[in-house]
Design a protein around this motif. Sequence first.
Motif, PDB file in Angstrom:
ATOM      1  N   ASP A 179       0.812  -1.217   0.000  1.00  0.00           N
ATOM      2  CA  ASP A 179       0.000   0.000   0.000  1.00  0.00           C
ATOM      3  C   ASP A 179       0.851   1.277   0.000  1.00  0.00           C
ATOM      4  O   ASP A 179       0.334   2.380   0.138  1.00  0.00           O
ATOM      5  CB  ASP A 179      -1.049   0.001   1.133  1.00  0.00           C
ATOM      6  CG  ASP A 179      -0.399  -0.176   2.490  1.00  0.00           C
ATOM      7  OD1 ASP A 179       0.848  -0.059   2.559  1.00  0.00           O
ATOM      8  OD2 ASP A 179      -1.127  -0.435   3.463  1.00  0.00           O
ATOM      9  N   GLU A 225       1.452   2.325  -6.070  1.00  0.00           N
ATOM     10  CA  GLU A 225       0.427   1.728  -6.930  1.00  0.00           C
ATOM     11  C   GLU A 225       0.935   1.698  -8.364  1.00  0.00           C
ATOM     12  O   GLU A 225       1.806   2.496  -8.751  1.00  0.00           O
ATOM     13  CB  GLU A 225      -0.899   2.489  -6.829  1.00  0.00           C
ATOM     14  CG  GLU A 225      -0.883   3.900  -7.382  1.00  0.00           C
ATOM     15  CD  GLU A 225      -2.198   4.643  -7.082  1.00  0.00           C
ATOM     16  OE1 GLU A 225      -2.657   4.649  -5.918  1.00  0.00           O
ATOM     17  OE2 GLU A 225      -2.750   5.249  -8.023  1.00  0.00           O
ATOM     18  N   ARG A 283      -2.158  -2.403  -5.656  1.00  0.00           N
ATOM     19  CA  ARG A 283      -3.049  -1.298  -5.982  1.00  0.00           C
ATOM     20  C   ARG A 283      -2.835  -0.938  -7.451  1.00  0.00           C
ATOM     21  O   ARG A 283      -1.691  -0.751  -7.888  1.00  0.00           O
ATOM     22  CB  ARG A 283      -2.739  -0.089  -5.080  1.00  0.00           C
ATOM     23  CG  ARG A 283      -3.103  -0.332  -3.612  1.00  0.00           C
ATOM     24  CD  ARG A 283      -2.479   0.709  -2.695  1.00  0.00           C
ATOM     25  NE  ARG A 283      -2.955   2.045  -2.990  1.00  0.00           N
ATOM     26  CZ  ARG A 283      -4.071   2.585  -2.490  1.00  0.00           C
ATOM     27  NH1 ARG A 283      -4.812   1.916  -1.643  1.00  0.00           N
ATOM     28  NH2 ARG A 283      -4.431   3.804  -2.814  1.00  0.00           N
TER      29      ARG A 283
END
Length: 310
Positions: A250, A253, A274
């Motif tokens: 996280d 991305e 992501r």
Amino acid sequence: MIDQMYRKAVLTVAGQKAIENAVRARGWGMAQRFVAGETPQTAIQAVHDLKKDGIMANLDLLGEFIESPAQCTQFADNVITMLDAAHAAGITPYVSIKLSSVGQGKTVDGEDLGLTNARRIIRRAKEYGGFVCLDMEDHPRVDQTLAQFRTLHGEFGGQHVGTVLQSYLYRTEKDRDGLDDLSPNLRIVKGAYLEPETVAYPQKADVDAAYRRLVYAHMQAGNYVNVATHDESIIHDVQMYALAHGISKDAFEFQMLYGIRRDLQRNLAAAGYRVRAYIPYGRDWYPYFSRRIAETPRNAMFVIRGMLKG
Ligand code: FDA
């Protein structure tokens, strides 16, 4: 070198009015592969569709080098309308804007109109908990875009505004270092404009190597990185780098363009990364479309086949 020559040839041809008119007349069907539609509603539908695959969205109203200050302000109003529509549809808006589209370089009431209009857009996005990324354009705009990013970051905070750095420019690693005090959310791209050798690496290998260095440096500095590329070897290396350095999924991305490598987008999302797709929409699709064609001969073949089918 061949990539550069191909890109130069396509962008030069695409810049000619006769070619533009021919493609505009027959090209919308082909552009739909890369552009979600002409209205906010079509873009919002694309956001919902991608969500089913666990892919996030970045909305981009198309429009470049818009001429008059009134048109620039109208363009900013249209972006705000889109923010409202997204919010009303239950979407936390994440949008990209080109500062040239909202008036960068035009002074109105003693201030750069791009800054004034970007401020209006980001203010509204912030009200909805959203995010605005300032796209990076051709090299003469880089200084002003970075300066305006710094101003807007100071006013709205890094949760609501980010910008882009292009690895093909010699200057970019220094630019990244110079932004570290902001811990900025940055999108790293290779760069899509036709730039002279005086400012940009002519060899793809150098652009790719600089890309990796930029992503790793930004991760190492503890900043959020948007790894915006379709380059599988870079994507793989970034995954390995993150694993080896304990950088969690996280903290970054992957970003790709709408309609390009959907398989890869889905696979990465399914693997827990992501992933965000950049969804362009709007009537002014021709320059965006030309740059996508310039990126790979496969896309040029797709257009030629489409035109022959006519
Ligand atoms: P590269 O061009 O090396 O391609 C890697 C692989 O992907 C190759 O196999 C290639 O064939 C394939 N591929 C690449 N583009 C493709 C396409 N259009 N269709 C099909 N296959 C393709 N630029 C900029 O100057 N300012 C900006 O603000 C942005 N913003 C931005 C946002 C996002 C989300 C992305 C993904 C890209 C940008 N770009 C950009 C564009 C960027 O600079 C670059 O031109 C493209 O991403 C293409 O480069 P790749 O990194 O994909 O690598």
